[in-house]
Design a protein around this motif. Structure first.
Motif, short mmCIF file in Angstrom:
data_model
loop_
_atom_site.label_atom_id
_atom_site.label_comp_id
_atom_site.label_asym_id
_atom_site.label_seq_id
_atom_site.Cartn_x
_atom_site.Cartn_y
_atom_site.Cartn_z
N ASP A 1 -40.22 18.63 -7.87
CA ASP A 1 -39.85 17.46 -7.09
C ASP A 1 -38.53 16.88 -7.60
O ASP A 1 -38.24 16.92 -8.80
N SER A 2 -37.74 16.32 -6.67
CA SER A 2 -36.44 15.76 -7.05
C SER A 2 -36.58 14.55 -7.97
O SER A 2 -35.61 14.13 -8.59
N ALA A 3 -37.80 13.97 -8.09
CA ALA A 3 -37.99 12.85 -9.01
C ALA A 3 -37.70 13.26 -10.44
O ALA A 3 -37.32 12.41 -11.27
N LEU A 4 -37.83 14.55 -10.74
CA LEU A 4 -37.54 15.01 -12.10
C LEU A 4 -36.05 14.97 -12.40
O LEU A 4 -35.65 15.00 -13.57
N LEU A 5 -35.22 14.92 -11.36
CA LEU A 5 -33.77 14.90 -11.60
C LEU A 5 -33.31 13.60 -12.25
O LEU A 5 -32.25 13.55 -12.86
#
Length: 466
Positions: free
Chosen positions: A139-143
């Motif tokens: 998920d892009s939340a990890l970015l």
């Protein structure tokens, strides 16, 4: 209990009377006093005729006296009840019979494998080990995490979409054997030729990973397989499917030991019956084995609010593996009249003929999801463009097939039994789908034949001879 001198005197008197009667009217078909006296004596009171000058010692219980005794006891022909016991095992009465013996005659010559042909049919329920682990997306939340935390998450592979995220289904299969007895060798071992099919297993797995979409947060998905391939990074859903199947055929020459001599058991009516003696039966077989193992893996990206013609990607990997080699196996079974148990194992060093095909159809013609997280700092634009390609690879290398069965069976009728087992199967030197990822096209005609597969499960079947 009478002393031996008293018994000898009675036996000698009865023998003289029987001899005189035999001289006048010949042998009678009805049991005489000697036979009645014999039946009345317990085994512990048995004596050898040599002690009273009647020639050679008596045979074991159930064997007739020496034919010379007929002339000494009055001449004439021997009684029709005389028979020979063709085994040297010690006999015993049915009261002494162990609980693991049939209540009726069960000779090894007629109870086990007395036909010209034999066969078995088994149903297997096998599970396959998980795929070779590869990270497909996150998920892009990890970015938004700091680099050290992000690397730790990737290392532990938690909160990620991976190829081994879910186990395969349990698949039914079959193992069918047909054999023909070829006779015995000079060591009195059975020789046979048998054909075995082992396979029919088809495994399937499906998984999905969704981005977070609600009134407060909207994320997107990222794949580390390729930074430049459109249709995947920026997707709101990743989909994966995986399937695999296995089949094999083998032809073996088998040498297997026979049970030893039967034991003689006296039943209540005074007759002797044969019963198979318990024993360990080793077997050795060798021949050739041909196997086929195939896999297929698909990876797709989708955006919920975009048509496939605007955004999406479909990546497909297919592998085919043929293994052919020399098959060597052994079997060790403990068998008695009621049941048996043991081990059977086979190993086949093989030549592996491996092949792969890959194809991609991906596109992004302008989808950027402006509301996706993180809005700040500005993220990199999603890859755009269209990619459609195919590639294939082939390779020949070493392979291996090995299987082990732990089994136990129950003899239900002569030459037939029911069997329950637990099976292990190992396949090595094959191209598995999850080792072939080449979405970024770094390698042309990618193929990696270093894969291995492990299967295990239960089996249940029927064995028979005719």
């Amino acid at each position: 209990m009478h002393s031996h001198p008293a018994i000898l005197r009675r036996l000698l008197a009865a023998a003289v009377l029987a001899g005189l009667a035999g001289s006048a009217v010949g042998w009678s078909a009805e049991p005489g006093p000697t036979r009645a006296l014999d039946a009345a004596l317990p085994a512990s009171d048995a004596v050898v005729p040599a002690e009273i000058g009647l020639g050679d010692p008596l045979e074991p219980r159930g064997v007739a006296a020496d034919s010379g005794a007929g002339s000494i006891l009055g001449g004439g022909e021997p009684p029709p009840e005389v028979f020979e016991m063709p085994v040297s095992a010690e006999g015993f009465t049915i009261e002494d019979m162990p609980a693991l013996r049939m209540p009726y005659e069960a000779s090894s010559g007629s109870w086990f494998g007395s036909g010209d042909y034999y066969g078995s049919a088994e149903v297997l329920f096998m599970s396959r080990g998980r795929q070779y682990r590869r990270i497909l997306g996150y998920d892009s939340a990890l970015l938004g995490l700091n680099p050290d935390t992000f690397r730790e998450i990737l290392k532990r592979k938690q909160g990620l979409l991976t190829t081994d995220a879910l186990p395969y289904n349990v698949s039914p299969g079959a193992r069918i054997t047909l054999g023909e007895y070829l006779g015995r060798d000079y060591l009195d071992r059975d020789r046979s030729l048998e054909l075995t099919y082992y396979g029919g297993m088809s495994f399937y797995q499906q998984d999905a990973w969704n981005a977070v979409i609600n009134n407060e947060v909207q994320t997107f998905l990222v794949t580390p397989l390729s930074d430049a391939t459109p249709g995947f990074t920026g997707a709101q859903q990743f989909l994966t499917t995986s399937n695999a199947n296995f089949n094999s055929l083998e032809l073996n020459y088998k040498i297997h030991r026979r049970l030893g001599r039967d034991q003689m058991v006296m039943v209540p009516n005074g007759e002797w019956t044969r019963h198979a003696e318990r024993g360990w039966l080793p077997s050795l077989f060798f021949g050739t084995r041909l196997a086929n193992y195939n896999e297929e893996f698909s990876f797709s990206g989708r955006a919920f609010d975009q048509p496939r013609s605007t955004f999406g990607g479909d990546y497909l990997i297919q592998t085919q593996n043929w293994l052919w080699g020399f098959n060597l196996g052994a079997e060790l079974v403990s068998r008695n009249e009621f049941f048996y148990w043991g081990l059977r194992g086979r190993a086949a060093p093989a030549i592996a003929f491996d092949g792969t095909q890959q194809q991609l159809d991906a596109r992004n013609t302008g989808y950027q999801a402006p509301g996706a997280f993180p809005p700040s700092p500005p993220r990199e634009p999603f890859p755009t463009g269209t990619e459609v390609w195919k590639m294939a690879g082939e390779q020949i290398g070493p392979g291996f097939l090995g299987d082990l069965t732990i089994m136990a069976g129950w003899n239900i009728t002569p030459n037939s039994s029911l069997q329950l087992g637990y099976d292990f199967l190992w396949i090595a030197g094959v191209a598995t789908a999850s080792r072939q990822f080449n979405l970024n096209k770094i390698k042309q005609n990618q193929i990696d034949h270093g894969g291995q597969v492990f299967l295990q499960g239960f089996s249940f079947g029927y064995n028979g001879a005719w």
